[in-house]
Design a protein around this motif. Structure first.
Motif: not given
Length: 268
Positions: A167-180
């Protein structure tokens, strides 16, 4: 994970399931007939690929796995935490992100293109499950829900063996404040282990660790979890919706083996 080359369709497998009476594998994007964005082994009918090409691809994937196309069971995956029990091959009309079976005929199929595919197997009760966990499913607790449903059906979580696919790797999976915000709500004190600021005002989300946390907190032994640790996207043999979408889908497949009769068992 190792490449399996019995046919021209490469499959990846987890060693943790070896010798336990279950078959589980992950397809790649190679070995099919789809073209363009969907080249070549796209298994998704919902991504605007040529349906005939997808049909051929599904036949090829089934054959490589050692099954018939009509054995495959797909669900309409909705990024939630619904768990469905499969009782027969080719079962249709399922809307869920996790499938469970105690039958030997169905092949459970979970399709992904960045989300985390998981296979769970109880070698004591001989029950298998396949799970689709993107960020919505992860924060909704689909993996936890699957373990709880297996437990409700009699499984001891301590007996489970788990394979986590590419799956998408941890150092590449950028998300926004909503996901945080949702990750913190879902994981509480453990959120800091899976989501961190990346210096751009956004966050990096480690879906692998998040699902491992959910598995172990549900009672799965850490040493019974095998993580592929393989990224999706450009330069890899896996589709990535985030990097290349619209694009195809690869899949995790799992099927219980029929138990051997006493006269056919290896006496060693």
């Amino acid at each position: 994970m190792i490449a399996r080359t019995a046919t021209d369709i490469p499959l990846l497998t987890w060693s943790i399931f070896d010798g336990h009476g279950v078959r589980a594998a992950v397809t790649t994007r190679d070995g099919g007939v789809s073209a363009g964005r969907y080249a070549s082994l796209n298994l998704g009918l919902h991504v605007d690929d040529d349906p005939e090409a997808v049909r051929v691809n599904r036949e090829r994937a089934a054959r490589a796995f050692g099954a018939a196309p009509h054995d495959l069971v797909f669900a309409r995956q909705v990024h939630g935490r619904e768990v469905a029990t499969v009782t027969e091959p080719g079962q249709q009309g399922i809307e869920a992100d996790a499938l469970i079976t105690a039958e030997t005929d169905p092949v459970l199929v979970i399709m992904v293109a960045d989300c985390v595919p998981l296979v769970l197997f109880d070698p004591v009760r001989r029950v298998a499950a396949a799970v689709h966990a993107g960020w919505p499913g992860t924060v909704a607790g689909v993996t936890t829900a699957t373990v709880l449903e297996l437990q409700k059906q009699g499984t001891d979580p301590n007996d489970l063996l788990v394979g986590i696919g590419p799956s998408i790797a941890p150092d590449r999976y950028q998300v926004g404040d909503d996901v945080h915000v949702k990750a913190v709500e879902a994981l509480g004190d453990r959120a800091g282990d899976v989501i961190r600021p990346d210096g751009t005002g956004r966050w990096l989300f480690d879906l692998w660790t998040a699902n491992i946390i959910q598995l172990t907190e549900a009672g799965v032994r850490p040493d019974a979890i095998e993580l592929a640790g393989l990224d999706t996207g450009p330069g890899t043999p896996f589709f990535s919706h985030r990097s290349q979408g619209p694009t195809g889908r690869f899949a995790a497949l799992v099927q219980l083996k029929a138990p051997q009769s006493p006269e056919n068992q290896d006496p060693r």
